[in-house]
Enzyme design. Structure first.
Site, PDB file in Angstrom:
ATOM      1  N   ASP A   1     -12.463 -10.108  -1.220  1.00 50.32           N
ATOM      2  CA  ASP A   1     -13.910 -10.189  -0.614  1.00 50.32           C
ATOM      3  C   ASP A   1     -14.715  -9.205  -1.430  1.00 50.32           C
ATOM      4  OD1 ASP A   1     -12.928  -7.739   0.380  1.00 50.32           O
ATOM      5  OD2 ASP A   1     -12.594  -8.601   2.500  1.00 50.32           O
TER       6      ASP A   1
ATOM      7  N   GLU B   1       0.712  -1.387  -0.121  1.00 46.58           N
ATOM      8  CA  GLU B   1      -0.162   0.070   0.015  1.00 46.58           C
ATOM      9  C   GLU B   1       1.089   1.281   0.011  1.00 46.58           C
ATOM     10  OE1 GLU B   1      -2.806  -0.591   3.240  1.00 46.58           O
ATOM     11  OE2 GLU B   1      -3.581  -2.244   2.451  1.00 46.58           O
TER      12      GLU B   1
ATOM     13  N   GLU C   1      -6.243 -10.519  -1.343  1.00 48.07           N
ATOM     14  CA  GLU C   1      -7.196 -10.252  -0.058  1.00 48.07           C
ATOM     15  C   GLU C   1      -8.773 -10.274  -0.472  1.00 48.07           C
ATOM     16  OE1 GLU C   1      -5.963  -6.926   2.367  1.00 48.07           O
ATOM     17  OE2 GLU C   1      -3.749  -7.476   1.913  1.00 48.07           O
TER      18      GLU C   1
ATOM     19  N   ASN D   1       2.231  -5.050  -3.271  1.00 50.39           N
ATOM     20  CA  ASN D   1       0.593  -5.507  -2.774  1.00 50.39           C
ATOM     21  C   ASN D   1      -0.153  -4.220  -2.588  1.00 50.39           C
ATOM     22  OD1 ASN D   1      -1.047  -7.519  -2.152  1.00 50.39           O
ATOM     23  ND2 ASN D   1      -1.170  -6.831  -0.229  1.00 50.39           N
TER      24      ASN D   1
ATOM     25  N   HIS E   1     -10.444  -5.859  -2.738  1.00 49.23           N
ATOM     26  CA  HIS E   1     -11.633  -5.812  -1.762  1.00 49.23           C
ATOM     27  C   HIS E   1     -12.674  -4.955  -2.538  1.00 49.23           C
ATOM     28  CE1 HIS E   1      -9.252  -6.956   1.762  1.00 49.23           C
ATOM     29  NE2 HIS E   1      -8.208  -6.268   1.458  1.00 49.23           N
TER      30      HIS E   1
HETATM   31  O1  9MR Z   1      -7.881  -7.834   8.235  1.00 49.62           O
HETATM   32  C1  9MR Z   1      -6.952  -7.117   8.901  1.00 49.62           C
HETATM   33  C2  9MR Z   1      -7.654  -6.533  10.258  1.00 49.62           C
HETATM   34  O2  9MR Z   1      -7.648  -7.692  11.094  1.00 49.62           O
HETATM   35  C3  9MR Z   1      -6.747  -5.660  11.004  1.00 49.62           C
HETATM   36  O3  9MR Z   1      -7.065  -4.981  12.037  1.00 49.62           O
HETATM   37  C4  9MR Z   1      -6.479  -4.472   9.847  1.00 49.62           C
HETATM   38  C5  9MR Z   1      -5.326  -3.710  10.530  1.00 49.62           C
HETATM   39  O4  9MR Z   1      -4.606  -2.711   9.540  1.00 49.62           O
HETATM   40  O5  9MR Z   1      -5.686  -5.185   8.639  1.00 49.62           O
HETATM   41  C6  9MR Z   1      -6.565  -5.899   7.989  1.00 49.62           C
HETATM   42  O6  9MR Z   1      -6.066  -6.327   6.741  1.00 49.62           O
HETATM   43  C7  9MR Z   1      -5.624  -5.506   5.892  1.00 49.62           C
HETATM   44  C8  9MR Z   1      -4.434  -6.048   5.226  1.00 49.62           C
HETATM   45  O7  9MR Z   1      -3.334  -6.445   6.333  1.00 49.62           O
HETATM   46  C9  9MR Z   1      -3.918  -5.042   4.110  1.00 49.62           C
HETATM   47  N1  9MR Z   1      -4.946  -4.717   3.194  1.00 49.62           N
HETATM   48  C10 9MR Z   1      -6.241  -4.259   3.819  1.00 49.62           C
HETATM   49  C11 9MR Z   1      -6.708  -5.474   4.910  1.00 49.62           C
HETATM   50  C12 9MR Z   1      -7.911  -4.879   5.560  1.00 49.62           C
HETATM   51  O8  9MR Z   1      -7.792  -3.745   6.135  1.00 49.62           O
END
Ligand code: 9MR
Length: 449
Positions: A261, A151, A259, A193, A230
């Site tokens: 969904d 990101e 990722e 990513n 997402h």
């Molecule tokens: O699913 C993850 C969630 O449990 C955490 O609280 C969050 C914190 O930043 O991160 C989520 O996963 C993220 C991933 O690491 C990177 N892309 C976005 C995902 C959803 O926020």
């Protein structure tokens, strides 16, 4: 007129039905594997004691991404104190059952521990590189791919890098992270990513594309691009998604859907995503971001393949049937070379021995540096070349790419590798190395044959 099946006809019919049901895979992972791909899920260590959860995980998936356990705050909560307990639990659960692991993530502006949030400049650059090196070394041989950087681009129309403490250490922080990751684990695929990089026309997608293109041209070690994917009402599945996947793949990198969904879990959209991945031979696989809806970071959007009780949803059936009806891969899955030829071999120029020149540019920080050396052919081109560099005392080379070296301190000779010895007249190639100490003031000399 009634139709009477003869005994022979009935038997033939039954055997066709049985043959069909015997060959169709019945789980996502098995079906993806038949297509040379994986189907994975994000997994949380604290759910491995939930038997509904692990029953689905163990039955359906052949790849796992730790949802939070490999992030910077989890693995290095205090500077230079590394904790791998939860990440190791997930890795061992997965690998003991034959599932592969995607590592997520080594360098990110988010989920930094407090000590890192408060750092800047060369201290932060060094700390980031140390983190990448330590964590990638710990998991060497256990993860098939790393989200090395996560990101790093801004949303919206700017196409710019996201502002962050890491970005403020210098625009080359991303390539420095990739080089450190390659040095620590030459067997893992190294991915960039990001999210909102699914629509081919978006400025952010185009900006990531240009970065990957530039990395490939300059020999920065990158093997794959992760599209988080997402999808929701504000960021829907785009009709040009397949174009995005195939365009990245055409740069010579793998693509992975990392990722996935989908708000509301439309069966049609899940089917489309699977079909798009199957249509691109370098799309290695799909990871959904959780197992049941209740496991999702966006549980209220019910975006996953299993409901809160662990029952298969219509989206599951759509994804499985799309996998089952997809074509087997035309190309076998690729594994990254340890020294990938990032500048594709060019046709050898006519003519024999020539001359060459070399320049060096340095990215230095307290205690370390990355050197990039540009080799330019004279008017006859080169068949091979050697660059000689004398490092200042105290400087040591720790790793190098796109050249063979003799020694790691003092006067070091660098010779072309198989794919970059031929340089056409007036053209250039680059190699690089990373080291400790100070490398200021080096003057390269070049000889060519
Ligand atoms: O699913 C993850 C969630 O449990 C955490 O609280 C969050 C914190 O930043 O991160 C989520 O996963 C993220 C991933 O690491 C990177 N892309 C976005 C995902 C959803 O926020």
């Amino acid at each position: 007129m009634s139709v009477v099946l003869s005994a022979v006809g009935f038997a033939a019919c039954m055997s066709m039905i049985m043959a069909t049901s015997a060959t169709a895979a019945t789980t996502l992972g098995a079906s993806a594997a038949e297509k040379g791909r994986y189907f994975g899920a994000a997994v949380a260590a604290n759910k491995l004691s939930d038997s509904v959860y692990t029953t689905i995980l163990n039955r359906e998936f052949n790849s796992v991404t730790p949802e939070n356990e490999m992030k910077i705050d989890a693995t290095e909560p205090q500077q230079n104190q590394f904790t791998y307990t939860n990440a190791d639990r997930i890795v061992s659960h997965a690998r003991s059952r034959g599932m592969q692991v995607r590592g997520h993530t080594l360098a990110w502006h988010s989920q930094q521990p407090g000590w890192m949030q408060n750092m800047s400049g060369t201290a932060l650059r060094n700390a980031m590189l140390n983190h990448v090196t330590q964590v990638a070394t710990h998991f060497r041989g256990q993860v098939v791919a790393w989200d090395v950087v996560n990101e790093a681009f801004a949303d919206g129309s700017s196409g710019a890098r996201r502002d962050s403490n890491l970005q403020r250490t210098g625009n080359d922080w991303i390539e420095a992270a990739f080089r450190a990751a390659r040095a620590a684990d030459s067997g893992a695929k190294l991915c960039y990513n990001d999210y909102n990089t699914d629509d081919w026309t978006h400025a952010k997608t185009q900006a990531v594309y240009r970065m990957v293109q530039d990395f490939k041209q300059r020999g920065v070690p990158i093997d794959c691009v992760g599209l988080q994917s997402h999808f929701n009402s504000g960021s829907p599945y785009p009709g040009n998604y397949r174009t995005t996947l195939s365009s990245f793949a055409a740069l010579g990198v793998d693509v992975q859907i990392t990722e996935l969904d989908i708000e509301g879990a439309s069966a049609t959209t899940y089917r489309n995503v699977v079909n798009d991945c199957l249509a691109v031979s370098r799309c290695n696989g799909i990871t959904v971001w959780g197992i049941r809806d209740s496991d999702s970071w966006r549980a209220s959007q019910t975006p996953l393949l299993f409901d809160n009780s662990g029952n298969k949803k219509p989206a599951y059936d759509a994804a499985l049937s799309a996998l089952n009806s997809g074509n087997p891969p035309t190309n076998p899955p690729t594994t990254p070379p340890t020294n990938p030829p990032t500048n594709p071999p060019t046709t050898p120029p006519p003519g024999g021995p020539g001359s060459c020149s070399a320049t060096v540019s340095l990215n230095s920080w307290t205690g370390g540096f990355v050197a990039t050396v540009r080799v330019t052919a004279g008017s006859s081109g080169t068949n091979s070349w050697t660059v000689t560099l004398t490092l200042p005392s105290g400087a040591t080379v720790s790793n190098a790419w796109n050249a063979q070296r003799s020694g790691n301190s003092g006067t070091v000779q660098w010779t072309n590798v198989s794919y970059n010895g031929h340089i056409a007249a007036g053209q250039s190639t680059e190699f690089g190395f990373q080291g400790t100490g100070s490398a200021a003031g080096m003057t390269p000399t070049c000889t060519a044959t």
